[in-house]
Design an enzyme around this catalytic site. Sequence first.
Site, PDB file in Angstrom:
ATOM      1  N   GLU A  57      11.449 -23.158  55.572  1.00  0.00           N
ATOM      2  CA  GLU A  57      10.618 -23.319  53.967  1.00  0.00           C
ATOM      3  C   GLU A  57      11.500 -22.190  53.137  1.00  0.00           C
ATOM      4  O   GLU A  57      11.948 -21.606  51.784  1.00  0.00           O
ATOM      5  CB  GLU A  57       9.608 -23.473  54.351  1.00  0.00           C
ATOM      6  CG  GLU A  57       8.707 -23.620  52.167  1.00  0.00           C
ATOM      7  CD  GLU A  57       7.435 -23.799  52.800  1.00  0.00           C
ATOM      8  OE1 GLU A  57       6.913 -23.750  51.727  1.00  0.00           O
ATOM      9  OE2 GLU A  57       6.797 -23.520  54.044  1.00  0.00           O
ATOM     10  N   ASP A 103       3.154 -21.031  42.625  1.00  0.00           N
ATOM     11  CA  ASP A 103       2.540 -20.519  43.147  1.00  0.00           C
ATOM     12  C   ASP A 103       1.555 -19.208  42.246  1.00  0.00           C
ATOM     13  O   ASP A 103       1.434 -18.961  41.711  1.00  0.00           O
ATOM     14  CB  ASP A 103       2.407 -20.789  44.729  1.00  0.00           C
ATOM     15  CG  ASP A 103       3.192 -22.899  44.610  1.00  0.00           C
ATOM     16  OD1 ASP A 103       3.672 -23.049  44.107  1.00  0.00           O
ATOM     17  OD2 ASP A 103       2.582 -23.225  45.833  1.00  0.00           O
TER      18      ASP A 103
END
Length: 845
Positions: free
Chosen positions: A815, A585
């Site tokens: 996460e 990302d």
Amino acid sequence: MTGISSRRTARSRNRQSNDEDPSSQTHNLVPNLLRERRRKPGLLRVAEFNLKAILGFCVLGLFIWLVMYNSLWLRDNANLPRVVTPLPAPKMMDLPQFQGEHRESMYWGTYRPHLYLGIRARTPKSLMAGLMWIGLKDGQYFLRHVCEDSDDLRTYGWLRHNGRDYGQQVLVDQDTHISTSFLKSHEIGSGYGGDWAVRIDANLDKSPMNEVSLENGHFFFYLADEGGYPLTIDQEAFDLQKSSRLVSGSREDVGGWELHINSSDDMEIHYAGFKTSHMHNLTDLVQRTLAVQTRRMGRLQLPDTFDISANIAVFQISAKLSFKVDLAFVSGVGLKTSRVAERVKSLTGVSLSKKLNEKEDFFDAKFTRHFNLTDKVGLEALTVGKASIGNLLGGIGYFYGQSKIALLKSTDNGDGENFISYWPAALYTAVPSRSFFPRGFLWDEGFHQLLIWRWDIGICLDIIGHWLDLINVDGWIPREQILGAEALSKVPDEFVRQHPTNGNPPTLFLVLQDLTVGIERNIFSPGESDAIAAFLERAFVRLEAWFQWFNTTQSGKEPGSFYWHGRDNTTVRELNPKALSSGLDDYPRASHPSEEERHLDLRCWMLLAAKCMHSISNLLGSTNRLEKGYSLMAEELSNFDYLNEMHSDGVTGVYCDYGNHTEKVKLRWLEVMGNHAQRELVRVVTEAPKLGLVPHIGYVSLFPFMMKIIPSDSWILGKQLDIIANQSILWTKYGLRSLAKTSSLYMKRNTEHDPPYWRGQIWMNMNYMTLSALRHYAQEDGPHKERASTVYKELREILIRNVVQNYHRSGYLWEQYDETNGGKGKGSRPFTGWTSLILLVMAEA
């Protein structure tokens, strides 16, 4: 650099005109997607008699088959745009190993991971089941159904799940502890797919620390038929003292079916039947019905009404906490041999308790056999290890629908829409997070399968096969799969469309390489080896197409270079344009995206892919020039001198991306004049970019190390260990951070609304790959062997400690982990996708 030097530029993509001579394209390692391939004796056990004659017949038969297959395929797909045209190759899921007993045994499952408890079949229009309950938060009642972070459950997740026929889950909602158990069974008289049972055990936490807020529990269990088949309930005779049957129906797949209930506790049951095709709105439907009844009757209960031809039946089970209830679904009813009463009895009460205990013991024994943690970690870590594999397997879902593929800005599909639909497809996949990402992600899946293949090779191959069946004629796979109304309901519109120019790290090659090496080392049983070999043989044409898509569409200008396409080179909002297709990302790349870029991580992924294709070719006995092409490309991409020339400055031993870059980029508030004065955060560049190495150290810098390209006696290996172990660069007390503290973009926002994501946080997948390389170098002779061993042990220890402490403190795997906040979990939760790799870290696998 033959084989790479004349690769087409990215501008020409991967289409080839009819008048091109394939033999002249030396870059094209995979010139024909469908071809004859000779197989030599060995793994496939070809009998040793007149081999030439057999091969001659095989080649002739294959040629005839290909002509017929392609003729039919071209006829059926002549008018389809290429991007939504399937690859003309036999489907993976048509393999015999996925038919018959395997297919039926996997029919039912907890395949709706976005729900706290959701059951469906692996068929497009399924009979579905789910659980809802009333929760209390801040003095207000809420209906729990879909996994939502805002529900603020203290914990939820599968403590155990074997991926096939058993799971045990715990959910803690304020002071209410709910245990749900799932069990499948196939007995004499069962219909297709067999029967299943759910046990709900709800209790109050009466500890002095808790103020008990709910004395009565209200649970809602439903059955809903996506196919619109009507359900039947005998409203006048609904008396549990006389019959345990709640609802019944019939379908083509399972035949007649019934849902029964059993409990020794006092319960009050109400019901409602609805007719609707909008399954993703069930929460709102039940909530509205309860609201109307509460206003009308002054009681929180369903209305005991059933719509004509209702295809949804909801049953409200109300009882004083604590209580336990069993629900049994039996199929194939209505025949003399159905034995309904006996089967219901075996799936409820004492019999169900016995079966659940047996399944629990079998899970624990299998866990011990496969991961052998007894002497490696303590009891607290052991609990986390079981939850890791249990949640990953319990988070496997089945989805069916059509991806939305973005069209070029200059085109549309004829009705004003800016997307075109992929072909209808099924996907059986493990999801990263049940609350935030309950759908398929291509690059996550490779990491998931590193764990799953060690537990159940059949499930692993099934999942990979589904993914490979999504390849289009150009060799592209949409990186994010949002299939069906339920999956779409969890995704913002701007993230739904998939862009056919964008890829995703081909992490499935990590798993396929493991399987290939496993066969060579005889770690599988003969039956498993045969299944893997048959799978790889069928998969090879698809893997070739996928590989070739990367090799052409993601190639750079410089021979042997690659870059992730899809970065926005016109943005005035992003501090550093994201490379979403890389999976990393907002990890900082060159400040000004261009075709001159060279992305180090993609080069290393291509090396992995080439090596894996070479290994599979050898395993299958391929001796054609294709196999030699993969070998040549792997050799060239692992050329240490050329790697250093392209991605290292030669002094520090640091590896970096290359591109058009400047450090003089900032986000600055600017006044925007309009009807109302407002400020916008925009990107400001105060120095012109230059071509060169991008001076950011982080996970990308470690890719040559992670892929074990660096020779064990190289001075650069010592420098890599320095980078890893330096607290000012990547080392923290909780694991390796994603971006060095010395980077100008460390923990910097990328836009006004985008907080840092891969700019300092600790991620398990990259730490796992680094650990794997550390262990490799700790076993290789060389001057850095002992230090690699020391760093390996220390990194493994701190990763385990932090994940285990977070799990027992918060109730979740996360996460990512935040070094700036004491290593606390951050991002989505539960995240038992690649964070579940902590189990392999514990097992040193």
